[in-house]
Design a protein around this motif. Structure first.
Motif, PDB file in Angstrom:
ATOM      1  N   GLN A   1       0.833  -1.208   0.000  1.00  0.00           N
ATOM      2  CA  GLN A   1       0.000   0.000   0.000  1.00  0.00           C
ATOM      3  C   GLN A   1       0.864   1.253   0.000  1.00  0.00           C
ATOM      4  O   GLN A   1       0.531   2.244  -0.668  1.00  0.00           O
ATOM      5  CB  GLN A   1      -0.932  -0.004   1.209  1.00  0.00           C
ATOM      6  N   GLN A   2       1.972   1.213   0.748  1.00  0.00           N
ATOM      7  CA  GLN A   2       2.885   2.349   0.744  1.00  0.00           C
ATOM      8  C   GLN A   2       3.491   2.561  -0.638  1.00  0.00           C
ATOM      9  O   GLN A   2       3.644   3.701  -1.100  1.00  0.00           O
ATOM     10  CB  GLN A   2       3.982   2.138   1.777  1.00  0.00           C
ATOM     11  N   LEU A   3       3.841   1.454  -1.317  1.00  0.00           N
ATOM     12  CA  LEU A   3       4.388   1.558  -2.662  1.00  0.00           C
ATOM     13  C   LEU A   3       3.349   2.129  -3.630  1.00  0.00           C
ATOM     14  O   LEU A   3       3.677   2.957  -4.496  1.00  0.00           O
ATOM     15  CB  LEU A   3       4.851   0.184  -3.148  1.00  0.00           C
ATOM     16  N   ARG A   4       2.094   1.683  -3.499  1.00  0.00           N
ATOM     17  CA  ARG A   4       1.024   2.204  -4.356  1.00  0.00           C
ATOM     18  C   ARG A   4       0.899   3.719  -4.178  1.00  0.00           C
ATOM     19  O   ARG A   4       0.730   4.459  -5.147  1.00  0.00           O
ATOM     20  CB  ARG A   4      -0.300   1.528  -4.014  1.00  0.00           C
ATOM     21  N   ARG A   5       0.973   4.140  -2.922  1.00  0.00           N
ATOM     22  CA  ARG A   5       0.867   5.569  -2.628  1.00  0.00           C
ATOM     23  C   ARG A   5       2.023   6.334  -3.252  1.00  0.00           C
ATOM     24  O   ARG A   5       1.829   7.400  -3.853  1.00  0.00           O
ATOM     25  CB  ARG A   5       0.849   5.754  -1.116  1.00  0.00           C
ATOM     26  N   ARG A   6       3.231   5.815  -3.130  1.00  0.00           N
ATOM     27  CA  ARG A   6       4.396   6.484  -3.713  1.00  0.00           C
ATOM     28  C   ARG A   6       4.279   6.580  -5.227  1.00  0.00           C
ATOM     29  O   ARG A   6       4.567   7.626  -5.822  1.00  0.00           O
ATOM     30  CB  ARG A   6       5.675   5.721  -3.341  1.00  0.00           C
TER      31      ARG A   6
END
Length: 216
Positions: free
Chosen positions: A18-23
């Motif tokens: 999810q953090q990667l998606r946000r980035r």
């Protein structure tokens, strides 16, 4: 305990993804806003490449990119984005009045509220006579470039259409010419799995009166 450990590991992996998606969504929004890149799929692939992220499951959905784009515009452009949007909505109104015989519909970023200085005014026009819009523009001294585009009308049918592009008063215009029965059925949206949002001249004028430069 092994089962509990596996559960925590899965949750941790999901949180990381999810953090990667946000980035990726934020970087894609930056590319769209600052470099005029308008294809969301291309933007997220380029963003992932720039960030060195090679996990396809970490690619954000298009609506996540659109949300990040609105956030980016609020944070970094503020009034300048609002002014660019307003200028394009006013230009769209004049163009739709001029092209009224083709029953124009406003689509895309200018309607949805994410337009900026890179955005074209995108209109759908309707005619069953090949070359009618070309002739109309030529008669009024408007020089244009001719393109083709494929629209997804539904899950099974694509439509290849003529697109006329030109610049007037430093604003780009993108005119897609559909058959008249296209008035009854909007193509599928490129961002969300639904019919494309479209607005008639009357709807645009009401939007300008009620909420100048506000998103739909």
């Amino acid at each position: 305990m092994p089962r509990l450990h596996g559960h925590h590991a899965a949750r941790r992996a999901q949180g990381n993804r999810q953090q990667l998606r946000r980035r990726i969504a934020l970087e894609a929004a930056r590319l769209i806003s600052e470099h005029g890149l308008r294809d969301y799929h291309r933007a997220k692939l380029r963003a992932a490449e720039r960030l060195g992220i090679r996990d396809d499951q970490a690619l954000p959905h298009n609506d996540e990119i659109e949300s990040a784009l609105r956030e980016h515009q609020r944070l970094f452009f503020g009034n300048s984005q609002i002014e660019a949007l307003q200028a394009r909505r006013l230009a769209a109104r004049e163009a739709m009045r001029f092209l009224q015989r083709f029953e124009p519909r406003l689509v895309g970023a200018v309607l949805e509220g994410t337009a900026d200085q890179h955005s074209a005014v995108c209109l759908h026009l309707f005619s069953d006579t090949p070359g009618e819009v070309e002739q109309f523009l030529s008669e009024h001294g408007i020089r244009y470039e001719l393109r083709e585009r494929r629209l997804r009308m539904d899950r099974e049918r694509n439509l290849t259409i003529e697109v006329l592009q030109f610049i007037a008063d430093d604003i780009a215009f993108d005119l897609s010419v559909l058959p008249r029965d296209g008035l009854r059925q909007a193509p599928l949206d490129r961002v969300r799995p639904r019919a494309m949002q479209r607005a008639s001249l009357g709807a645009l004028e009401a939007l300008l009166r009620a909420h100048p430069a506000a998103p739909m």
